[in-house]
Design a protein around this motif. Structure first.
Motif, PDB file in Angstrom:
ATOM      1  N   SER A 147       0.851  -1.194   0.000  1.00  9.79           N
ATOM      2  CA  SER A 147       0.000   0.000   0.000  1.00  9.79           C
ATOM      3  C   SER A 147       0.884   1.240   0.000  1.00  9.79           C
ATOM      4  CB  SER A 147      -0.913   0.001   1.224  1.00  9.79           C
ATOM      5  OG  SER A 147      -1.808  -1.099   1.175  1.00  9.79           O
ATOM      6  N   CYS A 164       4.974   9.883  -2.960  1.00  7.78           N
ATOM      7  CA  CYS A 164       4.239   8.620  -2.844  1.00  7.78           C
ATOM      8  C   CYS A 164       5.218   7.474  -3.087  1.00  7.78           C
ATOM      9  CB  CYS A 164       3.110   8.580  -3.872  1.00  7.78           C
ATOM     10  SG  CYS A 164       2.134   7.062  -3.831  1.00  7.78           S
ATOM     11  N   TRP A 177      -1.758  10.744  -9.582  1.00  8.90           N
ATOM     12  CA  TRP A 177      -2.362  11.494  -8.479  1.00  8.90           C
ATOM     13  C   TRP A 177      -3.739  11.996  -8.895  1.00  8.90           C
ATOM     14  CZ3 TRP A 177       0.417  12.171  -3.884  1.00  8.90           C
ATOM     15  CH2 TRP A 177       1.784  11.864  -3.941  1.00  8.90           C
ATOM     16  N   GLU A 182     -11.383  13.955  -8.579  1.00  8.12           N
ATOM     17  CA  GLU A 182     -10.887  12.818  -9.362  1.00  8.12           C
ATOM     18  C   GLU A 182     -10.240  13.255 -10.667  1.00  8.12           C
ATOM     19  OE1 GLU A 182     -13.867   9.855  -9.881  1.00  8.12           O
ATOM     20  OE2 GLU A 182     -13.998   9.394  -7.739  1.00  8.12           O
ATOM     21  N   SER A 217      -5.010  12.061  -3.495  1.00  9.05           N
ATOM     22  CA  SER A 217      -4.820  10.610  -3.495  1.00  9.05           C
ATOM     23  C   SER A 217      -3.697  10.217  -4.443  1.00  9.05           C
ATOM     24  CB  SER A 217      -6.108   9.899  -3.922  1.00  9.05           C
ATOM     25  OG  SER A 217      -7.169  10.187  -3.041  1.00  9.05           O
ATOM     26  N   CYS A 218      -2.961   9.170  -4.067  1.00  8.52           N
ATOM     27  CA  CYS A 218      -1.941   8.551  -4.922  1.00  8.52           C
ATOM     28  C   CYS A 218      -2.421   7.135  -5.249  1.00  8.52           C
ATOM     29  CB  CYS A 218      -0.587   8.511  -4.216  1.00  8.52           C
ATOM     30  SG  CYS A 218       0.676   7.548  -5.073  1.00  8.52           S
ATOM     31  N   LEU A 219      -2.493   6.792  -6.541  1.00  4.35           N
ATOM     32  CA  LEU A 219      -2.936   5.473  -6.972  1.00  4.35           C
ATOM     33  C   LEU A 219      -1.821   4.791  -7.759  1.00  4.35           C
ATOM     34  CD1 LEU A 219      -5.570   7.601  -7.405  1.00  4.35           C
ATOM     35  CD2 LEU A 219      -6.667   5.368  -7.706  1.00  4.35           C
ATOM     36  N   TYR A 221      -1.163   1.371 -10.119  1.00 10.47           N
ATOM     37  CA  TYR A 221      -2.004   0.426 -10.862  1.00 10.47           C
ATOM     38  C   TYR A 221      -1.148  -0.590 -11.606  1.00 10.47           C
ATOM     39  CZ  TYR A 221      -5.534  -1.192 -14.212  1.00 10.47           C
ATOM     40  OH  TYR A 221      -6.399  -1.948 -14.967  1.00 10.47           O
ATOM     41  N   ALA A 228      -5.305  -2.008  -8.359  1.00 14.49           N
ATOM     42  CA  ALA A 228      -4.608  -0.802  -7.911  1.00 14.49           C
ATOM     43  C   ALA A 228      -4.605  -0.737  -6.397  1.00 14.49           C
ATOM     44  CB  ALA A 228      -5.272   0.452  -8.490  1.00 14.49           C
ATOM     45  N   LYS A 229      -3.639   0.036  -5.874  1.00 11.01           N
ATOM     46  CA  LYS A 229      -3.615   0.352  -4.452  1.00 11.01           C
ATOM     47  C   LYS A 229      -3.547   1.867  -4.311  1.00 11.01           C
ATOM     48  CE  LYS A 229      -2.082  -3.943  -2.412  1.00 11.01           C
ATOM     49  NZ  LYS A 229      -1.243  -4.566  -1.359  1.00 11.01           N
ATOM     50  N   GLU A 230      -4.190   2.367  -3.262  1.00  3.64           N
ATOM     51  CA  GLU A 230      -4.389   3.811  -3.150  1.00  3.64           C
ATOM     52  C   GLU A 230      -4.097   4.290  -1.731  1.00  3.64           C
ATOM     53  OE1 GLU A 230      -8.077   7.021  -3.751  1.00  3.64           O
ATOM     54  OE2 GLU A 230      -8.363   4.872  -4.138  1.00  3.64           O
ATOM     55  N   THR A 232      -4.512   8.148   0.556  1.00  5.38           N
ATOM     56  CA  THR A 232      -5.087   9.502   0.537  1.00  5.38           C
ATOM     57  C   THR A 232      -4.523  10.308   1.698  1.00  5.38           C
ATOM     58  OG1 THR A 232      -7.125   8.661  -0.436  1.00  5.38           O
ATOM     59  CG2 THR A 232      -7.237  10.824   0.592  1.00  5.38           C
TER      60      THR A 232
END
Length: 512
Positions: A147, A164, A177, A182, A217-219, A221, A228-230, A232
């Motif tokens: 994560s 991140c 990001w 969104e 948020s940082c995602l 993928y 994906a992992k996220e 915030t």
């Protein structure tokens, strides 16, 4: 046709070629593999299959699975038994042959505990006599990493930096990001570091304004797994923490050390704050892996770079004042460069940068000479054990620089430099040259070569080569002339005796 035998022969050859191309091998077959790639997660078992058509037993065939070289297979079977001694390195004990459907020409390769290095194309080959066919199978290896963690650095003049980080991904994932709407935000920098385990560490930096009050948020993928992992972060909360208004102070000047000495990297918080509950991290270019991580009063060894293992220790006597020193033992050329000292708490980091300059003064130069065919002299100056790459200079007796003919530098495995430079001397007025090797900081070693004396020495060395053959030639000439001289002496003596006998004066002998 009788008049054109050439046409007849070519026609026969063409007919034979057509027959050879159209006649099928009595045991002709083909091989097919799966229509789609085989997707397997790191640590799981992969099963690769292929099918012989038309379906029949493979008991009397040779079947082998390989990557790029058929002669080094992942696994091979011949006449129903495994062929030993050929297996590709890295698959021993992990590659397994399955025989569930060999009677119908279906074979499978099982690879246990898949690793990132297993990713790629495989070939399944069936061979009977000198006839073979094969099919390819694509294995896609994937790993979902940890994560993400979002670290806040700042605020500063350039704004707030959000970093991140995550590790354990394969292949390289996509990082992006998003704000509360969104909408994607543009990264400032993105880095991927391949670890010892073949998995990727990712580090992505976003810069936002100091007055930003958003949730970001940082995602990360993975396209193969479509997962994906996220993470915030709410910036207003982070910018109110203890470290947000602190600074980290490091040395203002570069730290100079000789190879083999200890490096000491000291940094402290300003204003002075107790750092016992903080994470202190010394890094090079990335947060992970680190030079040294000090957290909860202990060293976090699993995050340390390979080149620093067993060489670092933290002196934390003044940690209650926010002052710590990292000591790196036995400085090496690879230690040269920039370091960062980071204090972190609650996801907020502050850092200071410091430069380390590693030096090594090499050996005293060695000058050798060689006489060239055209009469000139070539001087070779060599030395080793230098770091960083040194400066080389030839100088004359008056101290003026003389251009070299060539320079060559070689960096050894431990990072030290060997240097070799050549000087061509064709002017007899050039004497007492000096070869000087130095570092930018002023460390220098030099050697002087008395060129004029060397030419005299070369002359004396050459004299025996010239004089000895000359002396031998003179002796040989004397030996050849000796009989003639003796005969002439005998004739003169007889003439003198005859003149005396006849009563003639001896001074008249030349006029008779």
């Amino acid at each position: 046709m009788a008049d054109c035998p050439g046409y007849s022969l070519s026609g026969v050859a063409a007919s034979l070629l057509f027959i050879l191309l159209t006649v099928k091998h009595p045991d002709e077959f083909r091989v097919v593999g799966p229509a789609h790639p085989v997707l397997t997660r790191v640590g799981e078992d992969a099963l690769l299959t292929c099918q012989l058509l038309p379906k029949r037993t493979t008991a009397h065939m040779e079947v082998r699975w390989y990557r790029s070289d058929p002669n080094t297979p992942v696994i091979a079977h011949r006449d129903g038994a495994e062929v030993s001694g050929l297996q590709m390195e890295g698959y021993r004990g992990r590659a397994e042959w399955t025989e569930d459907s060999t009677d119908e020409g279906s074979v499978a390769l099982k690879i246990r505990q898949v690793q990132p290095g297993d990713d790629g194309q495989y070939w399944c080959r069936f061979q009977e006599g000198d006839y073979w066919r094969e099919a390819s199978v694509l294995l896609q290896v994937a790993a979902l990493g940890s994560s993400p963690n979002i670290h806040v650095k700042g605020p500063g003049d350039g704004g707030v930096q959000l970093v991140c980080t995550s590790q354990g991904w394969f292949p390289v994932p996509e990082v992006y990001w998003e704000d509360t709407r969104e909408e994607k935000l543009l990264s400032f920098s993105e880095n991927h570091v391949l670890g010892e385990d073949g998995l990727f560490y990712v580090e992505d930096t976003l810069v936002v304004r100091n007055d930003t009050s958003e949730t970001i948020s940082c995602l990360i993928y993975n396209h193969g797994l479509k997962e994906a992992k996220e993470a915030t972060i709410a910036l207003p909360e982070k910018l109110q923490t203890e470290l947000a208004s602190s600074r980290v102070i490091g040395p203002s000047q570069p730290i100079l050390v000789q190879v083999g000495e200890n490096i000491e990297l000291t940094c402290h918080l300003s204003p002075r704050t107790d750092a016992q509950s903080m994470e202190v991290r010394w890094v090079r270019s990335h947060y992970y892996p680190a030079v040294h991580v000090y957290v909860d009063g202990a060293h976090s060894a699993e995050e340390q770079m390979v080149g620093y293992r067993g060489r670092t220790v933290v002196m934390s006597d003044a940690i209650h004042e926010g002052n710590l020193t990292l000591r790196i033992h036995d400085a090496r050329p690879s230690d040269d460069g920039q370091y960062r000292c980071l204090f972190g708490k609650d996801g907020v980091y502050q850092e200071a940068r410091m430069d380390v300059q590693v030096m090594a003064v090499g050996s005293t130069p060695r000058i050798t000479q060689e006489v060239l065919k055209d009469g000139g002299v070539q001087l070779r100056c060599a030395s080793d054990g230098w770091f960083p790459r040194p400066h080389v200079q030839w100088r004359g007796r008056d101290g003026k620089a003389i251009p070299s003919f060539s320079e060559a530098f070689h960096q050894e495995s431990e990072g030290l430099f060997q240097v070799e430079t050549l000087l061509l001397v064709t002017n007899n007025s050039v004497v007492n040259v000096t070869c000087s090797i130095s570092l930018t900081g002023g460390e220098e070693k030099a050697a002087r070569f008395p060129l004029s004396d060397s030419k005299i020495a070369l002359l004396w060395m050459a004299l025996p080569v010239l004089v000895l053959p000359l002396a031998m030639a003179v002796d040989l000439l004397k030996v050849k002339r000796r009989p003639k001289d003796q005969k002439h002496h005998s004739n003169q003596q007889n003439l003198k005796n005859d003149e005396s006998h006849r009563g003639l004066p001896s001074d008249k002998k030349l006029w008779l």
